[in-house]
Scaffold this active site. Structure first.
Site, PDB file in Angstrom:
ATOM      1  N   ASP A  71       0.905  -1.196  -0.025  1.00 11.47           N
ATOM      2  CA  ASP A  71       0.017   0.047   0.097  1.00 11.47           C
ATOM      3  C   ASP A  71       0.898   1.239  -0.112  1.00 11.47           C
ATOM      4  O   ASP A  71       1.919   1.364   0.452  1.00 11.47           O
ATOM      5  CB  ASP A  71      -0.699  -0.100   1.350  1.00 11.47           C
ATOM      6  CG  ASP A  71      -2.038  -1.086   1.191  1.00 11.47           C
ATOM      7  OD1 ASP A  71      -2.515  -1.508   0.210  1.00 11.47           O
ATOM      8  OD2 ASP A  71      -2.458  -1.295   2.294  1.00 11.47           O
ATOM      9  N   LYS A  72       0.308   2.282  -0.430  1.00 12.66           N
ATOM     10  CA  LYS A  72       1.053   3.604  -0.577  1.00 12.66           C
ATOM     11  C   LYS A  72       1.636   3.969   0.821  1.00 12.66           C
ATOM     12  O   LYS A  72       2.901   4.556   1.019  1.00 12.66           O
ATOM     13  CB  LYS A  72       0.126   4.754  -1.063  1.00 12.66           C
ATOM     14  CG  LYS A  72       0.884   6.015  -1.158  1.00 12.66           C
ATOM     15  CD  LYS A  72      -0.246   7.106  -1.790  1.00 12.66           C
ATOM     16  CE  LYS A  72       0.522   8.464  -1.940  1.00 12.66           C
ATOM     17  NZ  LYS A  72      -0.208   9.544  -2.564  1.00 12.66           N
TER      18      LYS A  72
END
Length: 327
Positions: free
Chosen positions: A134-135
């Protein structure tokens, strides 16, 4: 190019997803973009039904075809590299690959700017990516330089011989020192960006439309002054899996407001880090354990609250030994 002989009457996307160890969505993109031939004829329908003894060839696109509107103005630490693969320490707040909604340079853009030749098994927009983060999550991410290496690593993800140990800072300690969360994940009916943890049942399948089995093991490591350090081991690789399973346990990663963090202290990202990645090297067969050092924001919290006490608890020996006692 890869070639296959068909041994059963199935859909083209189903057959290739199994052979390539990729999702049907990823395979469908290859088919749609005219990269697949059946008996030397381009076949761009994923639903095409194969016959026994059909011959399939897959011509993977060249990663050099990627064009980005954004120039990477950052660098990424290389933890391991040889002619087959590399392992990077992904910084927090860096998006892994492009999409229509992404308006900034990505990790894949950085790879291309360094002129890496990468695998295209996941398509050119995800060139080299064996898995994703995930970012907001930081840590170890594995990149394949060729399709053979990519396929062998994907097989390890499937048979669980490749995996990661995560560290997370959460708002409350786990109720038990060792926990296995094994509930399915579904997309929230109220927020499409969010996953929720539910029992796998016919009723929930009808309610949510799709359920994905998920399994995560957690261990308490340290607790002090409202900051609780845990480790997590994934058995499946679902989107937001650790975050959703913790929310189901009424525990929340610091900074993870999407999944219910309500602490007074604010954070610029979710305090989740892929600390170790392990796999068998596709060429040498050697088992590798690669550590991704913590970034300053995470490390500062540890040093402030534990004053060095964390060093033993986050060692590879301690983490593997502790998980080994119950999983």
């Amino acid at each position: 190019m890869q070639n296959f002989s068909v041994d059963s009457c199935v859909r083209l996307d189903v057959f290739l997803a199994k052979k390539l160890n990729q999702s049907r969505n990823q395979v469908s993109m290859l088919i749609k973009d005219n990269h697949v031939k059946v008996n030397n004829q381009i076949q761009n329908k994923a639903s095409f039904v194969l016959k026994i003894d059909d011959e399939i060839s897959v011509q993977f696109p060249k990663a050099k075809e990627i064009q980005s509107d954004f120039e990477p103005k950052f660098d990424i630490e290389i933890l391991y590299e040889d002619e087959y693969l590399l392992v990077l320490n992904k910084p927090p707040l860096l998006t892994v690959h492009g999409a229509s909604s992404v308006k900034e340079a990505t990790l894949v853009d950085w790879l291309m700017s360094k002129n890496y030749v990468l695998s295209t098994l996941n398509g050119i927009n995800r060139a080299g990516l064996v898995h994703r983060l995930d970012k907001g999550t930081s840590g170890a991410i594995v990149i394949a330089k060729d399709n053979h290496t990519h396929q062998k690593l994907s097989e390890q993800l499937q048979d669980k011989s490749m995996g990661r140990y995560y560290l997370a800072l959460i708002d409350l300690p786990l109720k038990e020192d060792k926990i296995i969360a094994q509930k399915a994940l579904a997309r929230s009916l109220h927020n499409r960006m969010k996953k929720i943890s539910v029992e796998f049942s016919e009723e929930n399948l009808k309610k949510f439309g799709s359920l994905k089995n998920a399994k995560t093991a957690f261990i308490n490591l340290l607790s002090a002054q409202g900051v609780n350090l845990i480790a997590a081991k994934l058995f499946t690789g679902r989107t937001h899996q650790i975050r959703a399973h913790l929310a189901d346990l009424n525990r929340h990663i610091l900074g993870d407001e999407l999944y219910g963090y309500k602490g007074k202290e604010k954070f610029t990202r979710v305090m989740l880090h892929a600390y170790f990645v392990y796999f068998f090297h596709p060429k040498t067969k050697e088992k590798l354990y690669i550590k991704a050092p913590l970034f300053d924001d995470f490390d500062t919290i540890l040093k402030k609250n534990y004053k060095g006490e964390e060093n033993e608890k986050i060692s590879l020996e301690f983490i593997t030994r502790t998980f080994g006692t119950f999983v």
